[in-house]
Design an enzyme around this catalytic site. Sequence first.
Site, mmCIF file in Angstrom:
data_model
loop_
_atom_site.group_PDB
_atom_site.id
_atom_site.type_symbol
_atom_site.label_atom_id
_atom_site.label_comp_id
_atom_site.label_asym_id
_atom_site.label_seq_id
_atom_site.Cartn_x
_atom_site.Cartn_y
_atom_site.Cartn_z
ATOM 1 N N CYS A 284 -40.398 -79.091 -63.691
ATOM 2 C CA CYS A 284 -40.841 -78.999 -64.803
ATOM 3 C C CYS A 284 -41.744 -81.081 -63.876
ATOM 4 C CB CYS A 284 -40.156 -80.114 -65.745
ATOM 5 S SG CYS A 284 -39.249 -82.388 -65.787
ATOM 6 N N CYS B 52 -37.649 -82.684 -59.421
ATOM 7 C CA CYS B 52 -37.458 -81.464 -60.025
ATOM 8 C C CYS B 52 -38.141 -80.473 -59.893
ATOM 9 C CB CYS B 52 -37.030 -81.296 -61.913
ATOM 10 S SG CYS B 52 -36.884 -80.610 -62.716
ATOM 11 N N ALA C 298 -0.653 -96.299 -58.201
ATOM 12 C CA ALA C 298 -0.363 -94.875 -58.176
ATOM 13 C C ALA C 298 0.052 -93.983 -56.816
ATOM 14 C CB ALA C 298 -1.971 -94.365 -58.330
ATOM 15 N N THR D 203 -0.242 -100.463 -63.154
ATOM 16 C CA THR D 203 0.228 -101.294 -62.737
ATOM 17 C C THR D 203 0.277 -102.601 -63.099
ATOM 18 O OG1 THR D 203 -1.683 -102.689 -62.368
ATOM 19 C CG2 THR D 203 -1.461 -101.536 -60.201
ATOM 20 N N TYR E 197 -27.615 -95.357 -56.471
ATOM 21 C CA TYR E 197 -26.777 -94.477 -56.289
ATOM 22 C C TYR E 197 -27.173 -93.887 -54.665
ATOM 23 C CZ TYR E 197 -25.616 -94.151 -61.001
ATOM 24 O OH TYR E 197 -25.157 -94.902 -62.443
ATOM 25 N N HIS F 5 -17.190 -88.178 -67.086
ATOM 26 C CA HIS F 5 -18.636 -88.973 -66.345
ATOM 27 C C HIS F 5 -19.517 -88.383 -66.070
ATOM 28 C CE1 HIS F 5 -16.026 -92.942 -68.218
ATOM 29 N NE2 HIS F 5 -16.596 -91.966 -69.078
#
EC number: 2.3.1.286
Length: 230
Positions: free
Chosen positions: A131, A128, A212, A195, A41, A93
């Site tokens: 926690c 985090c 687009a 398309t 990521y 998402h």
Amino acid sequence: MESGIPTYREKQTGFWACHNPERLETAKAFRENPSLVWGWYLWRRQQFSKAQPNAAHLALREMAGSMGTVSIITQNIDDLHERAGSVDVLHLHGSLSKPKCFACHRPGMVRNESAIMEEGALIEPPRCTRCNGKLRPGVVWYGEDLLPDVWKSALSLVKSCDVLISVGTSGIVTPAADLPNIALACGATVIHVNTVDVGMGAPNEIMLIGRATQILSHLSAFLSRELNSP
């Protein structure tokens, strides 16, 4: 695609050619190898940061400036709409720039890295602050449902709109693929920009075939002329 960001269905290159995104982007993959998933990521985030809003993003911003209320519902997890200047953007998402805790789901923060990420790097996720759980990307993974409040907001926008412009969707990923049908059922005009022909033959439906960037630019210019004509 037109901003230089490959889709999931495109063949990846280099290290990531050996890893199927549909297998990396799951809770199971994160539990088994969080460093691999987090590294994937961060690498993707780096690729997104190099991309620039294209003419389609800019056209949507211009439409909002000339027409008043224009809301954007996107399945993309990048921030190109925001960088183009659009304000009312709903990410179905999730967003790559907004991580959250894997354990308690609290939103987290990740600093912007100026160093160039090595492709295939294994990177331990940050923790985090509440926690001490591992942070995960704040996106919807395969096998996960959309956040209820996000989907509720999307339905509210679609059911109350006069015109829905559906851009580039494959019609495969549900429930987002259902939004044009919902708009049609509520009496809105639906304009498909794709398309290939994805229209359903409804009388209040318009199919515009092409890229687009080109179609939305022409549509924005046309609407601007119509709205500003005496």
